[in-house]
Every structure is written in structure tokens, then in C-alpha cells.
Motif scaffolding. Structure first.
Motif, PDB file in Angstrom:
ATOM      1  N   LEU A   5       0.660  -1.184  -0.090  1.00 18.04           N
ATOM      2  CA  LEU A   5       0.039  -0.146   0.002  1.00 18.04           C
ATOM      3  C   LEU A   5       0.951   1.237  -0.006  1.00 18.04           C
ATOM      4  N   ASP A   6       0.397   2.254  -0.733  1.00 18.70           N
ATOM      5  CA  ASP A   6       1.041   3.489  -0.829  1.00 18.70           C
ATOM      6  C   ASP A   6       0.199   4.650  -0.321  1.00 18.70           C
ATOM      7  N   ILE A   7       0.986   4.973   1.035  1.00 17.34           N
ATOM      8  CA  ILE A   7      -0.115   6.057   1.922  1.00 17.34           C
ATOM      9  C   ILE A   7       0.706   7.377   1.727  1.00 17.34           C
ATOM     10  N   SER A   8       1.642   7.488   0.739  1.00 19.94           N
ATOM     11  CA  SER A   8       2.226   8.825   0.691  1.00 19.94           C
ATOM     12  C   SER A   8       1.519  10.022   0.714  1.00 19.94           C
ATOM     13  N   ASP A   9       0.341   9.930  -0.166  1.00 22.16           N
ATOM     14  CA  ASP A   9      -0.261  11.140  -0.516  1.00 22.16           C
ATOM     15  C   ASP A   9      -1.730  11.126  -0.010  1.00 22.16           C
ATOM     16  N   ILE A  26      -1.391   0.164   9.549  1.00 20.49           N
ATOM     17  CA  ILE A  26      -0.842  -0.825   8.648  1.00 20.49           C
ATOM     18  C   ILE A  26       0.119  -1.713   9.126  1.00 20.49           C
ATOM     19  N   ASP A  27       0.852  -1.213   9.888  1.00 21.32           N
ATOM     20  CA  ASP A  27       2.012  -2.123  10.657  1.00 21.32           C
ATOM     21  C   ASP A  27       1.418  -3.282  11.483  1.00 21.32           C
ATOM     22  N   ALA A  28       0.355  -2.725  12.478  1.00 20.46           N
ATOM     23  CA  ALA A  28      -0.481  -3.852  13.290  1.00 20.46           C
ATOM     24  C   ALA A  28      -1.044  -4.638  12.262  1.00 20.46           C
ATOM     25  N   ASP A  72      -2.203  12.311  10.788  1.00 17.81           N
ATOM     26  CA  ASP A  72      -2.910  11.240  10.443  1.00 17.81           C
ATOM     27  C   ASP A  72      -1.965  10.256   9.589  1.00 17.81           C
ATOM     28  N   ALA A  73      -1.145  10.610   8.919  1.00 15.22           N
ATOM     29  CA  ALA A  73      -0.130   9.659   8.543  1.00 15.22           C
ATOM     30  C   ALA A  73       0.723   8.784   9.301  1.00 15.22           C
ATOM     31  N   LYS A  74       0.817   9.243  10.505  1.00 15.03           N
ATOM     32  CA  LYS A  74       1.430   8.188  11.522  1.00 15.03           C
ATOM     33  C   LYS A  74       0.394   7.220  12.122  1.00 15.03           C
ATOM     34  N   ILE A  75      -0.617   7.762  12.374  1.00 14.39           N
ATOM     35  CA  ILE A  75      -1.794   6.707  12.783  1.00 14.39           C
ATOM     36  C   ILE A  75      -2.007   5.749  11.682  1.00 14.39           C
ATOM     37  N   LEU A  76      -2.099   6.150  10.354  1.00 17.83           N
ATOM     38  CA  LEU A  76      -2.309   5.188   9.425  1.00 17.83           C
ATOM     39  C   LEU A  76      -1.155   4.154   9.070  1.00 17.83           C
ATOM     40  N   ALA A  77       0.050   4.792   9.192  1.00 20.33           N
ATOM     41  CA  ALA A  77       1.023   3.906   9.299  1.00 20.33           C
ATOM     42  C   ALA A  77       1.285   2.850  10.343  1.00 20.33           C
ATOM     43  N   SER A  78       0.710   3.338  11.628  1.00 19.82           N
ATOM     44  CA  SER A  78       0.824   2.411  12.687  1.00 19.82           C
ATOM     45  C   SER A  78      -0.181   1.034  12.492  1.00 19.82           C
TER      46      SER A  78
END
Length: 658
Positions: free
Chosen positions: A8-12, A27-29, A19-25
Motif C-alpha cells: 500500500l502507498d500511503i504517501s499522499d 498498517i504495521d499492526a 494522520d499519516a503516523k496513525i495510518l502507518a501504525s
């Protein structure tokens, strides 16, 4: 599925870095939850429905087949390949029978060896020509040797267990389970089910598994991750109440009194003992005006707050605002128009804060309990009519502490501090709590756990016959009342799957003395020739124990050597001398290290394929009284999954002799 998430590309796709950090966290989970588990197959069963569940089919149309597994698996197009065992469509795998097929034509069980599919077994639930037979694969899975930590039982859940696992999230369930009935596994799988069925709600409120000790928690810690649940916290009761450092220990009689529910009222009185009625009014100066709240009006406010019986700290925080409101009423009568900012300013006024401090002084919970246990006069005042003079003397510290730093807190003292903290400030509540080995908790410990689920629900697991503390509960009705869940549903599991029937029958000889109201457990297991009670000569016990361990190591699976706590050091030295490597309780067994040396006090909740039990009389004698000792012996006798060897040089307890 994991690679799709990783790609998944969540860069933009987010508006800001938060929000970017929350989304990345998130996805990591998700990636962690999709991790491969070695030797753990994704599916273990299949259901062939006569009709498609929930769908009206045309005449002659066929139903559907579903593979049942630990987690949901879909293909590249999103079509399901494996259905999560917790989904409603999976329920008949556990509950369907010939008497009630639940629209299932065929139930298939798969057998695995080392992660490879090696067998399958079909049950045609609607075929009148096929007779009801016990599942051999089910029996094989139950009897599979234990190496390593506890594993999940999703492939072997029984109908009576499934009913408990799928109980609703709003109600508390208490499970009285004999040894080997799977009550711990049921509790853990119930957490997994609730997180599946009510994920959003429990993600917000939280879940917690409470075990008796750290060894037990290490033993069960892999069960929920294997089911894809990575964020369930685990703790002991001591962890929950760790507000003070525990450096001491109480005698049994003192611990019993400190754990008594009456101490809650003693603490409530102690917390509120500092409340004083005002002797003079409050004068608030604002600009050129002076506003006076007379003593009688101030007393009405304080008395009303005291009678409402709200948390002491909440009342302390609200009192300045109540006094300020009385001042604002006078201002309005004088023609002024004060707003909320004026009220807040009055509440912060020095005279108001001084009056609050005099009438409702702040309370430090640890200092309060320290004073209660150090000052006979203060304790006598708080305990009048609740504890008699002898009981008060019993719980007083022999050497009163001069301050928090020098206090030698006990585990029971820490629970009292937790109670005092809750009287001052409400303890946050979780959505669901699983409490295992609950029979060993004192009433005050039940209250501590109950505070953690006051607005949520609980799953209480235990066995009255395995209560080994001086304050162990006498009935589940009493325990649930202390937990704050009176009238909750109580389920009893008596059909064992782990302990061989010969072993459980032998241990059940103790029930008339230790738990006369409980029915003896049954078992689907047979020990064959792996159950023995061997007398040995005086002075020969240690050598016989080492020999029995060597004999057990010839078998596959884990081995537990269980002995009275005072005898563990000597037996450890004997094992070292014989060149037998051994582990401590909770350490993970492996193919290279399969022998664990277990003090009897830590055996509860653990299980081993083969158990060598050294000197039952010593296990009984190590406890403060005979009944507790026999209950401890009952626990140790029921840790075996496949074989048990009892060695004794002393005379056996009367119930076990012969």
C-alpha cells in the motif's frame, strides 16, 4: 494478503503528519497480525451446508462449502477462502450433531503433522446409515504431546465450551471447571471471540487477561497472537495494584484480615476522617467589594457533599466551585452579572482554597494506609464496630514505618492502597476482563479486579477445589458479589480432555475433604500404563526421583517434576549432579530442554505431558493448614496430560492410600 498490505502507498492519502503516523501504525499492526506461524495450519475443518446460509435457494440448488480456520483468508479478488472460526457461519462446526445437524450435510476435520496435512475425517450428519462415533482426529489433537507454551484449541472446542466462548459481551460469565476441562482455553478464546464480534467497542474500552503469576502468563501468552489478537494486555493482580513497592510478607492471619471485605469500610472511614465542618465563614475580596459566605452556609455545602458519598477527590475538586457559586449568587443579588470566568477566579481565591483545605483536606492513599497500619489510635477510630481489638492488633505493623520510603509493604497492603486510591479517584474501567484461577483471590482482591470492569463485563475462571490461599473463596456467588457482578451466570465444566481418567479419579478421592459440594470430573483420556504410585525406602527418594525423570524423558513431550517448595533446591542439585538439564516454571520447553522443576506453589494452571510428583506428604505439610495442603496436592496431581508417577517415602494422605 500480507504482501497486499505491505504494498500500500500511503504517501499522499493523509492531510497531515498526525494522520499519516496513525495510518502507518494501523498498517504495521495489520502486517503483524498477518504474520506466518510455523506449524500452524490456516484451516482445520470444512462445512458442507445443505443450503447456502441466509440465502433462499431455488429447488434443486446446492448449498455451499466453507473451510474453517484460525483467521479469515481471502484470494486476490477478495473472495473468502477460509472463514474465521468466530464467524456465525462457523458455529455449526462446534455445535452441529446428528440430533441437530444445523443444515450441515458434512463436517470434515483435517489432521496435521508438523504443519503438513496428513489425515481427514468426515461426519455425514444427515446420513441415517452412518452411526455416531467418536472423532479419532479430535482425540489425537487433544492427546498431542505438549512442547512449548500453551496452544489454542480452535480445532477441538466442544459444544459446552463453545456456548461459553460465544456468550454476549454485556454479561459476566463464571466458569467452574475441574482440572483438564479447558477453562483457561475457554476464557482466552472468549476474548478472541469478543474482539471479533465487538472489535470497535473493545478497541475503545480495552481488554485484560489476569493470571495468578508471571509463570502462568508466560505459559499462555502465545494463544491470542496465534488467533491474530496482538493487543490484549496480560497482568497479575499484584501488577494491577503496584502503587507501592512490595518488600514484605504478612503472616496468614494478618493477610486474611487485610483481604476481608470489611476493610473496604475501614478504609472509607479513614479516607473521610479528615472532613471537618467549618467554624467560620469565608470572605472573598474582589476589587473594592467583600463577599462573605457565612459559616452555616458553608457547613450546608460541606455536609451535602459528604452525604452524597461521591469520590473524595471529586468532592475536593468540586467544593471550591460550590463555594464560588454561593459568592456569585450574592453578586447577582447585588445587581452584578458575573460569568463563568468570574466563578473560576473566585474558586481560585486564596481564602476559598484555605477553607477547602481546612474542611476537605487532600488525601494521599499510600500515606493514609501507612498511617492506618502504623497508628493504633487511628486504626481503632476507623475500625470501631468492624474489627475487634485482636484483629486490629493483628494487622498493625510490628515496626511502624516513619515514612513511605521505609515502609515494608506486603501484597495485601498494596491492595488496600488500591482501594484507598479508588475512594479518592475512580479507577478507569475496561470493556472486558478475564480473571483466571479466581478461586485464590481475597474479597479485597476481587474488589480490585471489579473496579477494572465496573462498566464492562468479565469472564471468571476457576475451581473451588483448587483454592490454596487461606482466604480462597467458598462459593462463586460470594466471589461475584465482591467482584461487583452479583447474580451473574455460572457455568460448570466437568468433562475433562487433558487429565487422564485414572489420574483424575485418583485425585478426586480428595474432593470429599477439600470441596464436598463439587461433583468429581470425568475424562475422555486413558492413561494406560503411565500412571503409578511408588513407595520408596527412607533416604532413597531423591535417587528415585532422578530415575523417574530419566524414565519420563524417554517419552515424547514435556516433563514436570513437582515437589514441595522447601525440597526444590535439593532436587535441583540432584538433577545437576545427574547431568539432567531443567527449566524454571514459565520458561519455554523445547526439543532440547523438556524437563521443568516446579515448586508446588507455582504449579497451578500449568500442564506437562508427564509429571513426576515427589512426596505428597511434604506438599501437604508445606501449607499453613491441612485443608490447604490437600488442595495444593490436588492441584499438583492434576497437572499431567499423559502420565503421572507419584513417589513417596512418607505415608500418603489417608484418601490416597491403598
Amino acid at each position: 494478503m500480507r504482501e497486499d498490505v505491505e504494498a500500500l502507498d500511503i504517501s499522499d492519502v493523509t492531510g497531515n503528519w498526525v494522520d499519516a503516523k496513525i495510518l502507518a501504525s494501523t498498517i504495521d499492526a495489520r502486517i503483524k497480525a498477518l504474520a506466518d506461524l510455523s506449524d500452524t495450519p490456516l484451516f482445520f475443518g470444512r462445512l458442507d451446508y445443505e443450503h447456502a446460509p441466509g440465502v433462499e435457494l431455488a429447488e434443486g440448488a446446492q448449498g455451499e462449502s466453507f473451510y474453517i480456520g484460525r483467521r479469515h483468508v481471502h484470494d486476490a479478488e477478495g473472495e473468502p477462502m477460509v472463514i474465521d472460526w468466530r464467524a456465525p457461519v462457523s458455529q455449526p462446526f462446534y455445535r452441529a450433531s446428528r440430533a441437530e445437524p444445523m443444515d450441515v450435510l458434512l463436517r470434515r476435520r483435517f489432521g496435521y503433522t508438523g504443519g503438513e496435512l496428513t489425515a481427514y475425517e468426515d461426519e455425514h450428519l444427515t446420513d441415517p446409515g452412518e452411526s455416531e462415533t467418536a472423532s479419532k482426529l479430535l482425540q489425537t489433537e487433544i492427546e498431542r504431546p505438549r512442547v512449548g507454551p500453551m496452544r489454542d484449541i480452535v480445532a477441538t472446542i466442544q459444544p459446552e465450551q463453545d456456548e461459553i466462548v460465544r456468550a454476549g459481551v454485556t454479561g459476566t460469565v463464571c466458569v467452574q471447571g475441574a482440572p483438564g476441562t479447558g477453562k483457561t482455553a475457554v476464557g482466552l478464546h472468549r476474548v478472541a471471540y469478543l474482539l471479533y464480534a465487538h472489535r470497535e467497542r473493545l478497541a475503545r474500552t480495552g481488554t485484560l487477561v489476569i493470571g495468578p503469576n508471571a509463570s502462568f502468563l508466560r505459559y499462555i501468552e502465545q494463544v491470542l497472537p496465534a488467533l491474530g489478537e496482538l493487543h490484549v494486555k496480560q497482568a497479575t493482580v499484584d501488577d494491577l495494584v503496584a502503587h507501592v513497592p512490595v518488600r514484605g510478607a504478612d503472616p496468614a492471619d494478618a493477610a486474611r484480615i487485610k483481604g476481608d471485605a470489611r476493610m473496604a469500610e475501614v478504609l472509607r472511614r479513614a479516607v473521610r476522617s479528615g472532613i471537618r465542618m467549618p467554624t467560620e465563614g469565608v470572605v472573598v475580596v474582589r476589587g473594592s467589594r467583600r463577599w462573605r459566605v457565612p459559616a452555616y452556609e458553608l457547613e450546608e455545602i460541606v455536609r451535602e457533599m459528604a452525604e452524597r458519598d461521591i469520590r473524595y477527590g471529586a468532592a475536593h475538586d468540586a467544593l471550591p466551585q460550590r463555594i464560588a457559586h454561593a459568592v456569585l449568587v450574592q453578586m447577582e443579588r447585588a445587581g452584578e452579572a458575573p460569568d463563568d470566568r468570574v466563578q473560576d477566579a473566585v474558586a481560585r481565591n486564596t481564602a476559598v482554597k484555605a477553607a477547602v483545605k481546612q474542611c476537605w483536606p487532600p488525601v494521599d492513599p499510600a500515606k493514609l494506609v501507612l498511617r492506618l497500619l502504623s497508628e493504633p489510635e487511628f486504626l481503632a477510630q476507623a475500625a470501631e464496630g468492624i474489627l475487634d481489638a485482636q484483629e486490629q492488633q493483628t494487622i498493625l505493623w510490628a515496626k511502624p514505618a516513619r515514612g513511605l520510603a521505609s515502609a515494608k509493604w506486603s501484597a495485601a497492603d498494596a491492595v488496600l492502597v488500591d482501594e484507598a486510591r479508588d475512594l479518592v479517584q475512580r479507577t478507569p474501567s475496561l470493556g472486558h476482563v478475564v480473571l483466571d484461577e479466581a478461586q485464590d483471590l481475597s474479597p479485597m482482591q476481587y474488589r480490585a479486579v471489579g473496579r477494572r470492569c465496573s462498566t464492562g463485563s468479565a469472564t471468571v475462571l476457576g475451581d473451588i477445589a483448587q483454592g490454596t490461599t487461606p482466604w480462597s473463596t467458598a462459593s462463586w456467588a460470594e466471589a461475584l458479589r465482591h467482584l461487583g457482578k452479583p447474580g451473574s451466570r455460572v457455568e460448570e465444566l466437568t468433562r475433562g480432555f487433558r487429565v487422564p481418567r485414572e489420574v483424575i479419579a485418583y485425585a478426586s478421592r480428595l474432593l470429599p475433604e477439600i470441596a464436598p459440594d463439587l461433583a468429581p470430573a470425568t475424562s475422555v483420556r486413558e492413561a494406560g500404563g503411565d500412571f503409578a504410585v511408588r513407595p520408596v525406602g527412607a533416604g532413597e527418594l531423591t535417587a528415585a526421583v532422578v530415575a523417574a525423570c530419566e524414565e519420563a524423558l524417554a517419552h515424547e513431550g514435556s516433563i514436570g517434576l513437582i515437589a514441595a517448595d522447601p525440597d526444590v533446591a535439593a532436587l535441583g542439585a540432584a538433577l545437576d549432579a545427574a547431568g539432567l538439564a531443567y527449566l524454571a516454571p514459565g520458561e519455554e520447553t523445547s526439543a532440547q530442554a523438556r524437563l521443568t522443576l516446579v515448586p508446588a506453589s507455582l504449579a497451578k494452571g500449568l500442564e506437562y505431558d508427564y509429571v513426576v510428583l515427589a512426596e505428597p506428604a511434604a506438599i501437604v505439610a508445606a501449607e499453613p493448614d491441612r485443608r490447604t495442603g490437600l488442595r495444593r496436592l490436588y492441584v499438583t496431581l492434576t497437572r499431567a496430560v499423559s502420565g503421572l508417577t507419584v513417589l513417596h517415602a512418607q505415608e500418603l494422605p489417608a484418601a490416597l492410600a491403598g
